[in-house]
Design a protein around this motif. Structure first.
Motif, PDB file in Angstrom:
ATOM      1  N   LYS A   1      19.589  60.593   9.595  1.00 38.83           N
ATOM      2  CA  LYS A   1      17.890  60.509   9.198  1.00 38.83           C
ATOM      3  C   LYS A   1      17.429  62.495   9.499  1.00 38.83           C
ATOM      4  N   ARG A   2      18.513  62.666  10.116  1.00 39.04           N
ATOM      5  CA  ARG A   2      17.647  64.326  11.004  1.00 39.04           C
ATOM      6  C   ARG A   2      16.345  64.092  11.510  1.00 39.04           C
ATOM      7  N   TRP A   3      16.432  63.056  11.949  1.00 40.14           N
ATOM      8  CA  TRP A   3      14.898  62.868  13.373  1.00 40.14           C
ATOM      9  C   TRP A   3      15.242  64.003  13.805  1.00 40.14           C
ATOM     10  N   ARG A   4      14.311  64.229  14.524  1.00 38.01           N
ATOM     11  CA  ARG A   4      13.768  65.732  15.910  1.00 38.01           C
ATOM     12  C   ARG A   4      13.532  65.889  16.761  1.00 38.01           C
ATOM     13  N   ILE A   5      14.112  66.679  18.285  1.00 39.71           N
ATOM     14  CA  ILE A   5      13.012  66.368  18.816  1.00 39.71           C
ATOM     15  C   ILE A   5      13.329  68.184  18.791  1.00 39.71           C
ATOM     16  N   GLU A   6      11.873  68.401  18.878  1.00 38.81           N
ATOM     17  CA  GLU A   6      10.951  69.911  19.079  1.00 38.81           C
ATOM     18  C   GLU A   6      10.783  70.155  20.164  1.00 38.81           C
ATOM     19  N   HIS A   7      12.025  71.441  20.896  1.00 36.03           N
ATOM     20  CA  HIS A   7      11.988  71.930  22.350  1.00 36.03           C
ATOM     21  C   HIS A   7      13.083  71.322  22.842  1.00 36.03           C
ATOM     22  N   SER A   8      12.768  69.899  23.342  1.00 39.51           N
ATOM     23  CA  SER A   8      13.725  69.379  24.870  1.00 39.51           C
ATOM     24  C   SER A   8      14.305  70.837  25.545  1.00 39.51           C
ATOM     25  N   GLN A   9      13.152  70.631  26.582  1.00 39.80           N
ATOM     26  CA  GLN A   9      13.276  71.878  27.418  1.00 39.80           C
ATOM     27  C   GLN A   9      14.019  71.212  28.601  1.00 39.80           C
ATOM     28  N   ILE A  10      13.746  70.355  29.032  1.00 37.19           N
ATOM     29  CA  ILE A  10      13.748  69.612  30.818  1.00 37.19           C
ATOM     30  C   ILE A  10      14.958  68.335  30.462  1.00 37.19           C
ATOM     31  N   VAL A  11      16.009  68.559  30.068  1.00 34.68           N
ATOM     32  CA  VAL A  11      16.682  67.035  29.996  1.00 34.68           C
ATOM     33  C   VAL A  11      17.132  66.932  30.999  1.00 34.68           C
ATOM     34  N   ASN A  12      17.576  65.817  31.181  1.00 33.51           N
ATOM     35  CA  ASN A  12      18.427  64.248  32.028  1.00 33.51           C
ATOM     36  C   ASN A  12      19.656  64.177  31.917  1.00 33.51           C
ATOM     37  N   PRO A  13      20.677  64.891  33.312  1.00 35.90           N
ATOM     38  CA  PRO A  13      21.956  64.921  32.489  1.00 35.90           C
ATOM     39  C   PRO A  13      22.578  63.401  32.202  1.00 35.90           C
ATOM     40  N   ALA A  14      21.596  62.040  32.061  1.00 36.59           N
ATOM     41  CA  ALA A  14      21.514  60.848  31.781  1.00 36.59           C
ATOM     42  C   ALA A  14      21.399  60.736  30.477  1.00 36.59           C
ATOM     43  N   ASP A  15      20.701  61.943  29.955  1.00 41.13           N
ATOM     44  CA  ASP A  15      19.922  60.789  28.081  1.00 41.13           C
ATOM     45  C   ASP A  15      21.128  61.889  27.774  1.00 41.13           C
ATOM     46  N   MET A  16      21.625  63.303  28.073  1.00 42.22           N
ATOM     47  CA  MET A  16      22.065  64.347  26.966  1.00 42.22           C
ATOM     48  C   MET A  16      22.913  63.776  25.988  1.00 42.22           C
ATOM     49  N   ASN A  17      23.674  62.370  25.914  1.00 44.75           N
ATOM     50  CA  ASN A  17      24.423  62.076  25.382  1.00 44.75           C
ATOM     51  C   ASN A  17      24.014  61.525  24.121  1.00 44.75           C
ATOM     52  N   LYS A  18      22.010  61.221  24.804  1.00 48.51           N
ATOM     53  CA  LYS A  18      21.444  60.338  23.375  1.00 48.51           C
ATOM     54  C   LYS A  18      21.850  61.316  22.527  1.00 48.51           C
ATOM     55  N   TYR A  19      21.472  62.643  22.650  1.00 47.23           N
ATOM     56  CA  TYR A  19      21.010  63.193  20.995  1.00 47.23           C
ATOM     57  C   TYR A  19      22.950  62.671  20.092  1.00 47.23           C
ATOM     58  N   GLY A  20      23.570  62.895  20.730  1.00 53.91           N
ATOM     59  CA  GLY A  20      25.008  62.043  19.462  1.00 53.91           C
ATOM     60  C   GLY A  20      24.891  61.037  19.196  1.00 53.91           C
ATOM     61  N   ARG A  21      24.725  60.256  20.403  1.00 54.07           N
ATOM     62  CA  ARG A  21      24.844  59.249  20.042  1.00 54.07           C
ATOM     63  C   ARG A  21      23.845  58.280  18.562  1.00 54.07           C
ATOM     64  N   TYR A  22      22.442  58.897  18.923  1.00 57.10           N
ATOM     65  CA  TYR A  22      21.482  58.874  17.668  1.00 57.10           C
ATOM     66  C   TYR A  22      21.170  59.607  17.003  1.00 57.10           C
ATOM     67  N   SER A  23      22.231  60.430  16.796  1.00 58.71           N
ATOM     68  CA  SER A  23      22.361  61.852  15.271  1.00 58.71           C
ATOM     69  C   SER A  23      20.532  62.654  15.839  1.00 58.71           C
ATOM     70  N   VAL A  24      20.014  62.678  16.544  1.00 57.70           N
ATOM     71  CA  VAL A  24      18.988  63.109  16.985  1.00 57.70           C
ATOM     72  C   VAL A  24      19.092  64.536  17.299  1.00 57.70           C
ATOM     73  N   LEU A  25      17.935  65.557  16.296  1.00 56.45           N
ATOM     74  CA  LEU A  25      18.424  67.008  16.291  1.00 56.45           C
ATOM     75  C   LEU A  25      17.505  67.734  17.163  1.00 56.45           C
ATOM     76  N   PRO A  26      17.959  67.860  18.150  1.00 56.10           N
ATOM     77  CA  PRO A  26      17.226  68.852  18.893  1.00 56.10           C
ATOM     78  C   PRO A  26      16.924  70.804  18.608  1.00 56.10           C
ATOM     79  N   SER A  27      15.790  70.621  18.231  1.00 55.19           N
ATOM     80  CA  SER A  27      14.536  71.824  17.707  1.00 55.19           C
ATOM     81  C   SER A  27      14.437  72.580  18.787  1.00 55.19           C
ATOM     82  N   VAL A  28      15.266  74.067  19.203  1.00 57.10           N
ATOM     83  CA  VAL A  28      14.789  74.827  19.991  1.00 57.10           C
ATOM     84  C   VAL A  28      14.489  75.897  19.860  1.00 57.10           C
TER      85      VAL A  28
END
Length: 554
Positions: free
Chosen positions: A382-409
Motif C-alpha cells: 500500500k506504500r503508506w509513507r512517513i514524510e521526514h522520519s527525522q528522529i527515530v528511536n532504535p526500538a521503532d526502526m524495524n517497524k518501517y520494514g515490518r509494516y512496509s512503511v516508506l520513509p520519505s526523507v
C-alpha cells in the motif's frame, strides 16, 4: 558505489538486451520522433546500466542502446547529439510544496538572512514593491542562523506597520512572527489556546511568535490568490523546476480547487510538470475523493492524503519521547489527538488512499508507525509513507520494514539542521536523527525530496547532502554522521525510480527505458564520478518532458 558502473564498451555489448523491449524492424528505417545519441546515459534501470543513445516516439522511449544500433535501426524527425554529456532520467522531488513555492515567489524571500535586522529590511523592501498589498508576507527566516539564536518579537514590525497586517514565516513553515495588526484581525489574544499550537506569551503580552496550528489562525485571514495569480504561481514554479532538472514533483498538501486548476492547465498545455498530489485531509476533500476515488492522468496523480502529526525541530514543535535538551520540561506536541490519527488512517485504508504523514520527533514517529501497523497488519504493497522520519528511536526502526512503511526523507534537512540539532536533542538522540541509510535498509527503496521552499529547490543539493553529508561549503570535513550516508547510486535512484515507485508510478517514469515517458535531463558533469565538492556546481543544460525540450540553458 557498491558496483562498478559499466563502460560504454560494456554498454555496447548490452545493446541487444536493452533493445529487446522494442518492436523489430526489417527495413532498418523505422520512424521515430527523436534520437538522442553520443551521450553518457544513466538508465537507472534494475542493473543501473549505462548506454549511449535512446529513441523517442509519441512522447515515450522506444529503445535504448548504442549510438550505432539506434541510428542504424531508426530514422528520426529530430536527432540530438549529446556530445558526450551526461543524461539522467527526469529528476523527481519526492516531497515539496510546488504550488505554495510558486505563491511564495510573490512574497519576501527571507532565506539566508543573518539577523532579524536583515529580515526587517527585506520586509520593508517587499512592502515598497507592493505598497497597495493588503498584507505583507515573507518566508524563510531561521533564528538558528543568527548570532542571537532566539525567536524575534513583533515590536519592530508593530512600529513600522501599525495599520498593515504582517506575517513572516520561519523556514520550516511551523512557526511565524505576526505583528499586532495581524493578530487583531485573527482575534488572537494572550488567552488563545488550541490543540497542536502555541501563542507565545511573555509577561502577559504576546511576542508575536506563533507555533504550528496558531500560524493557521492568522494565515487563514489572508485573502486567497485569484485564479490569474494562481496560474502565474504554478507557471513560475514550473519554470524554476525545469531549470534545475525536475520533471516531476510530489506536492505535499493541496485542496481540490488547486488540483482542478492544475488538471485544467495540464490539459491546455500551460502546465507540463508532472504532479503527485497529496490532499489536505479537510472534510471537503474527504467527501469528494472518498466518493469518487483516486484520480490519474499522465501528468497528475491524486491518490494520497497528507497528514501532520507534529511540528518541526527548529521551532521545538517536533513531538519527542523525552524533553528537549535545551528547554526543560518541553516535549513539543501532536497537532491532533491520537483518536483523530487512528480515525483518518482507518478511513484512508477503507477508501484505498495512501496515508502520508509528516512526523519529525521520535514520539510522533512511534505513534504513527504503531497506528500504521494496526491498520496495515504486516507486509503489504500500500506504500503508506512517513514524510521526514527525522528522529527515530532504535526500538521503532524495524517497524518501517515490518509494516512496509516508506520513509520519505529530505537529505538537506540533515545538513541544514546539523549545526543546532544536537542542542535540541542531546548527544544520545542526535545519533538517531536523519538515519537515512538505516531507513533505506528497511524496505530497500526510499524516495528523496527537498521540502522546498523549506530547502533549496535544486535537487543536486540533496544529492550532495545524501552522499557527502555536508553543507554548501563542504562542511564538516568528513561529513555529518557518515554511517547514514547514501551511495551515489542510491541517491540517484532515490530522486528518480524510487521516488516514482513511492507514488505507484515506477512503470511510467523514473528510468530511461522502453515504454516510459521520455523525461530526461542533460547536465554538464557526472554526479556519479566527480568529487563531492564539485557536485553543487552542476549545471542543467537541457530538460525534456515527453521528448520535448522545456528548458535550455542560455
Amino acid at each position: 558505489m557498491k558496483k562498478t558502473l559499466r563502460t560504454f564498451a560494456a554498454a555496447a555489448l548490452l545493446g541487444a538486451s536493452l533493445l529487446s523491449g522494442c518492436s523489430s524492424s526489417t527495413t532498418g528505417s523505422e520512424s521515430v520522433d527523436l534520437i538522442v545519441y553520443n551521450g553518457n546515459v544513466y538508465t537507472v534501470n534494475e542493473n543501473f546500466d549505462q548506454a549511449e543513445a535512446f529513441a523517442v516516439k509519441d512522447g515515450k522511449i522506444v529503445a535504448v542502446g548504442t549510438t550505432a544500433e539506434l541510428r542504424a535501426k531508426y530514422k528520426a524527425t529530430e536527432e540530438l547529439d549529446a556530445e558526450g554529456k551526461t543524461i539522467y532520467p527526469g529528476l523527481i522531488d519526492g516531497h515539496a510544496h510546488f504550488y505554495r513555492y510558486g505563491l511564495a515567489l510573490q512574497s519576501a524571500d527571507l532565506t539566508g538572512t543573518a539577523s532579524f535586522k536583515e529580515v526587517v529590511q527585506k520586509v520593508v523592501d517587499q512592502h515598497k514593491l507592493y505598497p497597495n498589498a493588503d498584507w505583507v508576507t515573507g518566508r524563510g527566516w531561521d533564528q538558528n542562523d543568527w548570532a542571537v539564536k532566539e525567536f524575534p518579537t513583533k515590536d519592530t514590525l508593530d512600529l513600522l506597520f501599525p495599520d498593515t497586517p504582517v506575517i513572516i514565516t520561519r523556514i520550516d513553515g511551523h512557526a511565524a512572527l505576526a505583528n499586532q495588526k495581524a493578530l487583531d484581525m485573527a482575534s488572537v489574544t494572550p488567552a488563545t489556546k488550541m490543540v497542536g499550537g502555541l501563542v507565545e506569551v511573555e509577561k502577559g503580552r504576546m511576542t508575536g511568535i506563533l507555533i504550528d496550528n496558531a500560524v493557521d489562525m492568522v494565515t487563514s485571514k489572508i485573502p486567497e490568490a485569484d485564479e490569474q495569480e494562481q496560474r502565474q504561481a504554478l507557471q513560475n514554479a514550473q519554470k524554476n523546476c525545469f531549470a534545475v532538472g525536475l520533471t516531476s514533483v510530489a506536492d505535499a498538501g493541496l485542496d481540490k480547487a488547486t488540483i482542478d486548476l492544475m488538471d485544467a492547465m495540464h490539459k491546455s498545455g500551460e502546465l507540463q510538470m508532472r504532479v503527485y498530489a497529496m490532499l489536505n485531509p479537510g472534510q471537503a476533500n474527504q467527501d469528494y475523493y472518498f466518493k469518487n476515488g483516486p484520480y490519474k492522468t499522465d501528468f497528475l496523480n491524486v491518490r494520497s492524503f497528507k497528514v501532520y502529526s507534529d511540528g518541526a525541530l527548529g521551532s521545538r514543535g517536533a513531538n519527542l519521547l523525552k524533553p528537549y535538551s535545551d528547554r526543560k520540561g518541553h516535549y513539543g506536541f501532536l497537532l491532533a489527538t491520537e483518536k483523530e490519527f487512528r480515525d483518518i488512517a482507518a478511513l484512508l485504508n477503507q477508501h484505498g488512499f495512501q496515508m502520508n504523514t509528516h512526523a519529525i520527533g521520535d514520539s510522533a514517529n512511534r505513534l504513527l508507525l504503531d497506528i500504521y501497523g494496526e491498520v496495515l497488519g504486516g507486509k503489504n504493497d500500500k506504500r503508506w509513507r512517513i514524510e521526514h522520519s527525522q528522529i527515530v528511536n532504535p526500538a521503532d526502526m524495524n517497524k518501517y520494514g515490518r509494516y512496509s512503511v516508506l520513509p520519505s526523507v529530505q537529505p538537506t534537512h540533515a545538513t541544514s539542521d546539523m549545526y543546532w540539532a544536537g542542542d535540541r536533542l542531546g548527544k544520545e538522540r542526535i545519533a538517531h536523527a536523519y538515519p537515512f541509510k538505516q531507513l533505506l535498509d528497511q524496505n530497500g527503496y526510499m524516495p528523496l525530496g527537498s521540502d522546498f521552499p523549506v530547502e533549496d529547490i535544486n535537487p543536486v543539493y540533496g544529492f550532495h547532502a545524501a552522499v557527502a553529508r555536508q553543507d554548501g561549503k563542504n562542511w564538516p570535513e568528513g561529513g555529518f554522521q557518515m554511517e547514514n550516508a547514501l551511495s551515489r547510486e542510491e541517491a540517484m535512484r532515490g530522486m528518480t525510480i524510487w521516488a516514482a515507485k513511492a507514488a505507484f508510478e515506477e512503470k511510467e517514469k523514473g528510468s530511461i527505458a522502453p515504454g516510459k515517458f521520455a523525461d530526461f535531463v542533460i547536465v554538464d558533469r557526472d554526479l556519479m564520478t566527480i568529487a563531492p565538492d564539485q557536485m553543487r556546481g552542476l549545471q542543467v543544460l537541457r530538460t525534456y518532458v515527453n521528448g520535448k525540450q522545456v528548458y535550455r540553458k542560455q
